[in-house]
Write an enzyme that holds these catalytic residues in place. Structure first.
Site, PDB file in Angstrom:
ATOM      1  N   GLY A   1     -25.021  11.408  -7.205  1.00  0.00           N
ATOM      2  CA  GLY A   1     -25.663  11.273  -5.898  1.00  0.00           C
ATOM      3  C   GLY A   1     -24.932  12.076  -4.837  1.00  0.00           C
TER       4      GLY A   1
ATOM      5  N   ILE B   1       0.574   0.852 -12.544  1.00  0.00           N
ATOM      6  CA  ILE B   1       0.005   1.448 -13.766  1.00  0.00           C
ATOM      7  C   ILE B   1       1.121   1.959 -14.677  1.00  0.00           C
ATOM      8  CG2 ILE B   1      -1.470   3.318 -14.645  1.00  0.00           C
ATOM      9  CD1 ILE B   1      -3.259   2.917 -12.191  1.00  0.00           C
TER      10      ILE B   1
ATOM     11  N   GLU C   1      11.188   7.402 -11.683  1.00  0.00           N
ATOM     12  CA  GLU C   1      10.632   6.950 -10.405  1.00  0.00           C
ATOM     13  C   GLU C   1      11.339   7.655  -9.250  1.00  0.00           C
ATOM     14  OE1 GLU C   1       8.196   4.999  -8.969  1.00  0.00           O
ATOM     15  OE2 GLU C   1       9.234   5.456  -7.101  1.00  0.00           O
TER      16      GLU C   1
ATOM     17  N   ARG D   1      -3.677   7.218  -7.068  1.00  0.00           N
ATOM     18  CA  ARG D   1      -5.078   7.622  -7.246  1.00  0.00           C
ATOM     19  C   ARG D   1      -5.633   8.160  -5.941  1.00  0.00           C
ATOM     20  NH1 ARG D   1      -7.355   6.156 -11.897  1.00  0.00           N
ATOM     21  NH2 ARG D   1      -9.448   5.954 -10.987  1.00  0.00           N
TER      22      ARG D   1
ATOM     23  N   HIS E   1       0.784 -32.371 -17.239  1.00  0.00           N
ATOM     24  CA  HIS E   1       2.049 -32.167 -17.937  1.00  0.00           C
ATOM     25  C   HIS E   1       1.821 -32.243 -19.435  1.00  0.00           C
ATOM     26  CE1 HIS E   1       6.284 -32.271 -18.920  1.00  0.00           C
ATOM     27  NE2 HIS E   1       6.010 -33.259 -19.762  1.00  0.00           N
TER      28      HIS E   1
HETATM   29  C1  LIG Z   1      -5.185   2.182 -15.754  1.00  0.00           C
HETATM   30  C2  LIG Z   1      -5.706   1.319 -14.624  1.00  0.00           C
HETATM   31  C3  LIG Z   1      -5.555  -0.041 -14.685  1.00  0.00           C
HETATM   32  C4  LIG Z   1      -6.040  -0.836 -13.666  1.00  0.00           C
HETATM   33  N1  LIG Z   1      -5.870  -2.186 -13.765  1.00  0.00           N
HETATM   34  C5  LIG Z   1      -6.335  -2.969 -12.781  1.00  0.00           C
HETATM   35  C6  LIG Z   1      -6.204  -4.373 -12.884  1.00  0.00           C
HETATM   36  O1  LIG Z   1      -5.693  -4.892 -13.873  1.00  0.00           O
HETATM   37  N2  LIG Z   1      -6.683  -5.139 -11.887  1.00  0.00           N
HETATM   38  C7  LIG Z   1      -7.263  -4.579 -10.766  1.00  0.00           C
HETATM   39  O2  LIG Z   1      -7.661  -5.319  -9.865  1.00  0.00           O
HETATM   40  N3  LIG Z   1      -7.411  -3.248 -10.652  1.00  0.00           N
HETATM   41  C8  LIG Z   1      -6.966  -2.432 -11.626  1.00  0.00           C
HETATM   42  N4  LIG Z   1      -7.142  -1.090 -11.528  1.00  0.00           N
HETATM   43  C9  LIG Z   1      -7.803  -0.554 -10.325  1.00  0.00           C
HETATM   44  C10 LIG Z   1      -9.324  -0.734 -10.390  1.00  0.00           C
HETATM   45  O3  LIG Z   1      -9.802  -0.142 -11.564  1.00  0.00           O
HETATM   46  C11 LIG Z   1      -9.982  -0.119  -9.158  1.00  0.00           C
HETATM   47  O4  LIG Z   1      -9.392  -0.648  -8.006  1.00  0.00           O
HETATM   48  C12 LIG Z   1     -11.466  -0.413  -9.130  1.00  0.00           C
HETATM   49  O5  LIG Z   1     -12.100   0.114 -10.265  1.00  0.00           O
HETATM   50  C13 LIG Z   1     -12.103   0.172  -7.875  1.00  0.00           C
HETATM   51  O6  LIG Z   1     -13.470  -0.071  -7.893  1.00  0.00           O
HETATM   52  P1  LIG Z   1     -14.467   0.872  -7.100  1.00  0.00           P
HETATM   53  O7  LIG Z   1     -15.826   0.287  -7.302  1.00  0.00           O
HETATM   54  O8  LIG Z   1     -13.992   1.096  -5.733  1.00  0.00           O
HETATM   55  O9  LIG Z   1     -14.376   2.302  -7.799  1.00  0.00           O
HETATM   56  P2  LIG Z   1     -14.561   2.772  -9.330  1.00  0.00           P
HETATM   57  O10 LIG Z   1     -14.384   1.653 -10.281  1.00  0.00           O
HETATM   58  O11 LIG Z   1     -13.718   3.975  -9.470  1.00  0.00           O
HETATM   59  O12 LIG Z   1     -16.082   3.163  -9.390  1.00  0.00           O
HETATM   60  C14 LIG Z   1     -16.616   4.256  -8.724  1.00  0.00           C
HETATM   61  C15 LIG Z   1     -17.827   4.730  -9.481  1.00  0.00           C
HETATM   62  O13 LIG Z   1     -18.503   5.702  -8.707  1.00  0.00           O
HETATM   63  C16 LIG Z   1     -19.008   6.706  -9.562  1.00  0.00           C
HETATM   64  N5  LIG Z   1     -19.242   7.896  -8.769  1.00  0.00           N
HETATM   65  C17 LIG Z   1     -18.326   8.646  -8.109  1.00  0.00           C
HETATM   66  N6  LIG Z   1     -18.945   9.644  -7.444  1.00  0.00           N
HETATM   67  C18 LIG Z   1     -20.270   9.508  -7.702  1.00  0.00           C
HETATM   68  C19 LIG Z   1     -21.416  10.224  -7.294  1.00  0.00           C
HETATM   69  N7  LIG Z   1     -21.339  11.295  -6.503  1.00  0.00           N
HETATM   70  N8  LIG Z   1     -22.608   9.811  -7.730  1.00  0.00           N
HETATM   71  C20 LIG Z   1     -22.713   8.733  -8.546  1.00  0.00           C
HETATM   72  N9  LIG Z   1     -21.660   8.021  -8.954  1.00  0.00           N
HETATM   73  C21 LIG Z   1     -20.465   8.396  -8.535  1.00  0.00           C
HETATM   74  C22 LIG Z   1     -17.904   6.844 -10.614  1.00  0.00           C
HETATM   75  O14 LIG Z   1     -18.418   7.421 -11.803  1.00  0.00           O
HETATM   76  C23 LIG Z   1     -17.472   5.405 -10.798  1.00  0.00           C
HETATM   77  O15 LIG Z   1     -18.192   4.778 -11.845  1.00  0.00           O
HETATM   78  C24 LIG Z   1      -6.700  -0.256 -12.551  1.00  0.00           C
HETATM   79  C25 LIG Z   1      -6.875   1.125 -12.497  1.00  0.00           C
HETATM   80  C26 LIG Z   1      -6.394   1.909 -13.519  1.00  0.00           C
HETATM   81  C27 LIG Z   1      -6.611   3.393 -13.450  1.00  0.00           C
END
Ligand SMILES: Cc1cc2nc3c(=O)[nH]c(=O)nc-3n(C[C@H](O)[C@H](O)[C@H](O)COP(=O)(O)OP(=O)(O)OC[C@H]3O[C@@H](n4cnc5c(N)ncnc54)[C@H](O)[C@@H]3O)c2cc1C
EC number: 1.8.1.4
Length: 475
Positions: free
Chosen positions: A115, A193, A212, A282, A454
């Site tokens: 999008g 991470i 680090e 990130r 408990h």
């Molecule tokens: C290895 C790892 C482990 C993690 N572990 C945890 C955890 O244990 N607990 C926790 O709370 N958080 C964790 N996180 C963080 C968590 O994954 C993110 O904070 C969360 O996914 C953010 O959600 P979001 O909806 O903002 O974005 P995202 O989940 O990144 O979703 C964004 C979506 O938008 C889509 N998108 C982007 N641009 C477009 C476009 N132009 N058109 C259409 N679609 C598009 C992408 O494909 C994606 O599917 C982890 C992250 C990583 C990398």
């Protein structure tokens, strides 16, 4: 043909799809646009797959090392990493199916494609029409929404001078897809991470070094907790090098190994391993989504929003990783709910970061909410602190995991709980109670007055709450 919607959500990650469900519940005609797979980072490249791998690592560690302490002798333990990966993927696929079903149940239109926000056009005098380049090659769709929620998330940050090739230099996306484990690994970055990977790979038998830049790992956590995690990880064989400034010019790949030097406090060291995993944060997905066609403001790479999650274009909201702050799945989904409530009612109760639990799913686990001790002191609070060790909790001994403690920080005068910090067994589950206590503005005494079963690990909260006023029973 253009389609009209009350709300179009750009990005189907945890923030986006949860927002879509709430919008549909509130009777808003809703569409969601996703370029890869619904569920986003959390489901496909983050929380779920990493925790599935961590669980396999835990089972392997127990079978290898701790089962015999329970009188269970296991011989011939082998790791079949292809099965570990297959189990992880099966969990992801099951949950992914679940998200698709929820979209159907909510009668939410899902557009599988990329999008892009358009400026004022023949479709609308305001910016916000979404053009979708469909993944299946079909003609572009035009979605004309009254409101837009930008939920495009984030991607792994790179490092100048290091080329991420997915083979020798990986980010977390690549690491989750590894077909075989390296024998040794350098992890650059000791944040959440990086530490989860360090713990998991150490359990799988990989020689891990964490490099680090700052003075400690997990810089957002309370100093006492960091000390304990560092000690436990080092005891298990993870090498942690802090205050290390990488010299990326020194990076080399030779004989199937990577080499890189870092300037440490007193000397320079050359590190060597089979692979390097970059875990240095990130960055927001703000490119290619048409921000330039709007008045939306970006600061430091993140979309700027008000408390209501409205951007400078008041009919366009932004939530989740793309706005920065705490980049967590539960934060993204909560922000999504808030944005939709604001669209539907014009009101919102903004997220209070001091009420957000943060977890690290390493061994030992870490969980926290609210202020650290040093932040509370810097804010001018006079503190009273209760600490209680898991080794005095019967259930922890029964479970064979009794390292770690809980620390409750309260204000001496008001009795307000300022922060709860945990390190040890299952604290990523125990923190839920702390979160409820913070929401209900409970005092330590009120936590201690709730009757806890408990034996249970939850008793550690009662005891640490009592310890705040020096009334702990079992220590
Ligand atoms: C290895 C790892 C482990 C993690 N572990 C945890 C955890 O244990 N607990 C926790 O709370 N958080 C964790 N996180 C963080 C968590 O994954 C993110 O904070 C969360 O996914 C953010 O959600 P979001 O909806 O903002 O974005 P995202 O989940 O990144 O979703 C964004 C979506 O938008 C889509 N998108 C982007 N641009 C477009 C476009 N132009 N058109 C259409 N679609 C598009 C992408 O494909 C994606 O599917 C982890 C992250 C990583 C990398």
């Amino acid at each position: 043909m253009a389609q009209n919607y009350d709300v179009v959500i750009l990005g189907g990650g945890t923030g986006g799809y949860v927002a879509a469900i709430r919008a549909a519940q509130l009777g808003l005609k809703t569409a969601i646009v996703e370029r890869e797979r619904l569920g986003g980072t959390c489901l496909h490249k983050g929380c779920i797959p990493s925790k599935a791998l961590l669980r396999s690592a835990e089972v392997y560690r127990m079978a290898n090392k701790t089962a015999s302490e329970f009188g269970v002798e296991i011989t011939g333990v082998t790791l079949q990493f292809n099965k570990v990966q297959a189990r992880k993927q099966a969990i992801v696929e099951q949950l992914s199916q679940g998200v698709n079903t929820l979209m159907k149940k909510g009668k939410i239109d899902v557009y599988e494609g990329t999008g892009r926000i358009l400026g004022p056009s023949i479709f609308s005098p305001m910016p916000g029409t979404i053009s979708v380049e469909m993944r299946n090659g079909e003609e572009n769709e035009m979605l004309v929404p009254t409101n837009v929620v930008i939920a495009t998330g984030s991607k792994p940050r790179g490092m100048a001078g290091l080329t991420v090739d997915g083979k020798y230099v990986m980010n977390s996306d690549h690491a989750l897809q590894m077909e075989a484990l390296p024998t040794s690994l350098l992890i650059v970055g000791g944040g959440v991470i990086g530490i989860e990977w360090a713990s998991m790979l150490c359990d799988f038998g990989v020689a891990v070094t964490v490099i680090e830049y700052g003075p400690t790992i997990l810089p957002a956590e309370d100093a006492d907790i960091v000390k304990e995690v560092t000690k436990q990880l080092e005891n298990r064989g993870v090498r942690i090098v802090t205050n290390a400034r990488l010299n990326t010019d020194s990076f080399k790949i030779e004989n199937d190994n990577v080499y890189i030097s870092a300037k440490l406090q007193d000397n320079e060291e050359r590190f060597e391993a089979q692979k390097l995993l970059l875990c240095v944060g990130r960055e927001a997905n703000i490119h290619g989504i048409g921000i330039e066609n709007t008045d939306i403001e970006i600061d430091n790479g993140f979309i700027q929003v008000r408390d209501s999650y409205q951007t400078k274009e008041s009919h366009m909201y932004a939530i989740g990783d793309v706005i920065g702050g705490l980049q967590l799945a539960h934060v993204a989904s909560h922000e999504g709910l808030c944005a939709i409530e604001h669209i539907a009612t014009g009101k919102v109760a903004p997220l209070n970061v001091l009420q957000v639990p943060k977890c690290v799913y390493s061994f030992p686990e870490v969980a926290s909410i609210g202020l650290t001790e040093s932040a509370a002191r810097e804010n001018g609070h006079v503190l009273k602190i209760g600490k209680f060790p898991f080794k005095a909790i019967g259930k922890a001994l029964v479970n064979g995991e009794s390292d770690g403690f809980v620390k409750i920080i309260a204000d001496e005068k008001t009795d307000d709980i300022l922060g709860i910090h945990m390190v040890g067994p299952h604290v990523t589950d125990l923190i839920g109670e702390a979160s409820l206590a913070k929401l209900l503005d409970a005092t330590p005494w009120e936590i201690s007055q709730a009757i806890h079963p408990h034996p249970s690990l939850n008793e550690v909260l009662v005891e640490s709450a009592l310890a705040v006023d020096k009334r702990a029973i079992h220590f």
